[in-house]
Design an enzyme around this catalytic site. Structure first.
Site, mmCIF file in Angstrom:
data_model
loop_
_atom_site.group_PDB
_atom_site.id
_atom_site.type_symbol
_atom_site.label_atom_id
_atom_site.label_comp_id
_atom_site.label_asym_id
_atom_site.label_seq_id
_atom_site.Cartn_x
_atom_site.Cartn_y
_atom_site.Cartn_z
ATOM 1 N N SER A 172 -1.604 5.151 2.889
ATOM 2 C CA SER A 172 -2.955 5.196 3.431
ATOM 3 C C SER A 172 -3.927 4.746 2.349
ATOM 4 O O SER A 172 -3.722 5.037 1.159
ATOM 5 C CB SER A 172 -3.294 6.627 3.865
ATOM 6 O OG SER A 172 -4.694 6.763 4.038
ATOM 7 N N SER A 173 -4.982 4.067 2.779
ATOM 8 C CA SER A 173 -6.018 3.666 1.820
ATOM 9 C C SER A 173 -6.634 4.904 1.170
ATOM 10 O O SER A 173 -7.110 4.841 0.039
ATOM 11 C CB SER A 173 -7.110 2.866 2.535
ATOM 12 O OG SER A 173 -6.532 1.803 3.261
ATOM 13 N N LYS A 203 1.106 5.181 12.483
ATOM 14 C CA LYS A 203 0.451 6.137 11.580
ATOM 15 C C LYS A 203 -0.746 6.811 12.262
ATOM 16 O O LYS A 203 -0.961 8.003 12.133
ATOM 17 C CB LYS A 203 0.004 5.391 10.315
ATOM 18 C CG LYS A 203 -1.044 6.072 9.471
ATOM 19 C CD LYS A 203 -0.426 7.062 8.557
ATOM 20 C CE LYS A 203 -1.326 7.728 7.554
ATOM 21 N NZ LYS A 203 -2.743 7.645 7.682
ATOM 22 N N ASP A 204 -1.529 5.989 12.992
ATOM 23 C CA ASP A 204 -2.688 6.519 13.714
ATOM 24 C C ASP A 204 -2.320 6.582 15.194
ATOM 25 O O ASP A 204 -2.838 5.814 16.007
ATOM 26 C CB ASP A 204 -3.899 5.625 13.473
ATOM 27 C CG ASP A 204 -4.261 5.564 12.002
ATOM 28 O OD1 ASP A 204 -4.988 6.458 11.544
ATOM 29 O OD2 ASP A 204 -3.780 4.651 11.310
ATOM 30 N N GLY A 214 -9.253 -2.721 5.631
ATOM 31 C CA GLY A 214 -9.076 -3.261 4.285
ATOM 32 C C GLY A 214 -8.437 -2.281 3.332
ATOM 33 O O GLY A 214 -7.880 -1.260 3.739
ATOM 34 N N GLY A 263 -0.580 0.446 13.928
ATOM 35 C CA GLY A 263 0.430 1.286 13.296
ATOM 36 C C GLY A 263 0.569 2.632 13.996
ATOM 37 O O GLY A 263 -0.419 3.223 14.432
ATOM 38 N N HIS A 275 -0.059 -1.951 6.108
ATOM 39 C CA HIS A 275 -0.814 -3.014 6.770
ATOM 40 C C HIS A 275 0.006 -4.312 6.796
ATOM 41 O O HIS A 275 0.066 -4.995 7.826
ATOM 42 C CB HIS A 275 -2.123 -3.303 6.022
ATOM 43 C CG HIS A 275 -3.105 -2.166 6.006
ATOM 44 N ND1 HIS A 275 -3.459 -1.514 4.854
ATOM 45 C CD2 HIS A 275 -3.828 -1.594 6.999
ATOM 46 C CE1 HIS A 275 -4.363 -0.590 5.122
ATOM 47 N NE2 HIS A 275 -4.602 -0.606 6.425
ATOM 48 N N HIS A 325 -2.323 -2.166 2.088
ATOM 49 C CA HIS A 325 -1.091 -1.711 1.431
ATOM 50 C C HIS A 325 0.094 -2.182 2.268
ATOM 51 O O HIS A 325 -0.080 -2.879 3.283
ATOM 52 C CB HIS A 325 -1.118 -0.190 1.250
ATOM 53 C CG HIS A 325 -1.458 0.565 2.504
ATOM 54 N ND1 HIS A 325 -0.648 0.566 3.614
ATOM 55 C CD2 HIS A 325 -2.537 1.322 2.835
ATOM 56 C CE1 HIS A 325 -1.193 1.303 4.562
ATOM 57 N NE2 HIS A 325 -2.359 1.771 4.117
HETATM 58 P P1 AMP Z 1 -6.812 1.197 8.706
HETATM 59 O O1 AMP Z 1 -7.085 0.089 7.737
HETATM 60 O O2 AMP Z 1 -6.514 2.497 8.061
HETATM 61 O O3 AMP Z 1 -7.842 1.269 9.802
HETATM 62 O O4 AMP Z 1 -5.458 0.795 9.431
HETATM 63 C C1 AMP Z 1 -5.289 -0.452 10.059
HETATM 64 C C2 AMP Z 1 -3.976 -0.446 10.795
HETATM 65 O O5 AMP Z 1 -2.924 -0.214 9.883
HETATM 66 C C3 AMP Z 1 -3.893 0.651 11.866
HETATM 67 O O6 AMP Z 1 -3.232 0.133 13.015
HETATM 68 C C4 AMP Z 1 -3.065 1.702 11.166
HETATM 69 O O7 AMP Z 1 -2.349 2.526 12.058
HETATM 70 C C5 AMP Z 1 -2.122 0.842 10.356
HETATM 71 N N1 AMP Z 1 -1.557 1.603 9.237
HETATM 72 C C6 AMP Z 1 -2.227 2.332 8.307
HETATM 73 N N2 AMP Z 1 -1.353 2.933 7.467
HETATM 74 C C7 AMP Z 1 -0.117 2.588 7.881
HETATM 75 C C8 AMP Z 1 1.207 2.919 7.425
HETATM 76 N N3 AMP Z 1 1.422 3.711 6.400
HETATM 77 N N4 AMP Z 1 2.260 2.380 8.100
HETATM 78 C C9 AMP Z 1 2.049 1.570 9.172
HETATM 79 N N5 AMP Z 1 0.828 1.227 9.646
HETATM 80 C C10 AMP Z 1 -0.242 1.736 9.006
#
Ligand code: AMP
Length: 281
Positions: free
Chosen positions: A187-188, A151-152, A31, A149, A37, A34
């Protein structure tokens, strides 16, 4: 868009789609959504007829001194964004739905090797929590394709390993890192940064780029890694690691290895821990 919080409601929708022969895409998130996501939601749409997104701040992937309780939660805004980007179902379960025996008594999946290094070493138990929640979510949603993503990037390798070993019948698709205009990966956690830290934050990405350029110029990897750590320290960060690894398994490259590499970094700026990576190809 429908919002469901229980497994039975989720299954009813997904099963109905499957009966119609529709392909189901899935984007798991924590959640506070941005543009990064939302890019994954749009990517999922290209691979599937219907898209499910989950919003769940997963307690088991946070360490005892990490930001679980203060992690930003914004379900109402997330929901608006998901509608705008073409999501069909938002799955927003409670902790009780995801962990019927309680998070402390939950089954745990450990992904060795690729899950033990870098983030796994600096955040013990983190990838156990990730692998466990992703396996649960896959079992609940039963997607044909799931989108993650870059990103991770280590998380992505952990998930690929999970899918392979459990022989799960789904495709994993990767979306590129979406960045702010100054290079900072979205990033959140960026919202934790104060104004001064925010002006410094792009230095993490800039340093990864500098590592790439130094590598292309022929400098030895260990020298590049050491200089990158010092560069970030001078910029006011406390880096955990700045390394060049094999993209396929995060193994340490041989001295003459020139292809399939990526730079990964994690560093604290004040209380905020940022991660980023850059593929060298
Ligand atoms: P999170 O909410 O941080 O757990 O991320 C959920 C998904 O969004 C994961 O697959 C992340 O790798 C992806 N994600 C987070 N930030 C980015 C970004 N800046 N660009 C692309 N994907 C992202």
């Amino acid at each position: 868009m429908r919002t469901v919080g229980d497994i039975r409601g989720l299954r009813a929708v997904v099963q109905a789609w499957k009966k119609e022969g529709l392909r189901v895409g899935f984007v798991p998130t924590m959640g506070n959504l941005h543009a990064g996501h939302f890019s994954l939601i749009e990517l999922a749409r290209r691979y599937a007829d219907r898209v499910v997104a989950s919003v769940f701040v997963n307690p088991t992937q946070f360490g005892p001194n990490e930001d679980y309780t203060r992690y930003p939660r914004s379900l109402a805004e997330d929901s608006v964004g998901l509608v705008e980007h073409g999501c069909d179902v938002l799955f927003a379960p409670t902790v009780e739905v995801m962990y019927p025996f309680g998070p402390e008594h939950a089954l745990r999946i450990h992904v060795p090797d690729v899950g033990d290094t870098l983030e796994g070493a600096h955040r013990p138990g983190h990838f156990d929590g990730v692998a466990t929640v992703v396996a649960k979510l896959f079992a609940m949603v039963e997607p044909d394709v799931a989108v993650f993503g870059q990103k991770d990037c280590q998380q992505l390798l952990v998930v690929r390993r999970l899918v392979r070993e459990l022989a799960l019948s789904l495709e994993i698709v990767t979306g590129p890192i979406v960045r702010e205009p100054d290079g900072l990966a979205m990033s959140s956690r960026n919202r934790y940064l104060d104004a001064h830290q925010r002006t410094r934050a792009p230095e993490l990405h800039a340093t990864l780029q500098w590592m790439h350029d130094s590598f292309v110029e022929g400098h030895a990897l260990h020298a590049v890694e050491g200089a990158a750590l010092r560069r970030l320290q001078r910029a006011g960060f406390e880096p955990d690691y700045m390394v060049v690894r094999r993209a396929a398994d995060l193994g340490i490259p041989a001295p003459d290895e020139r292809t399939g590499l990526l730079a990964l970094g994690a560093a604290r700026l004040g209380h905020t821990r940022l991660i980023d990576n850059l593929a060298f190809d």
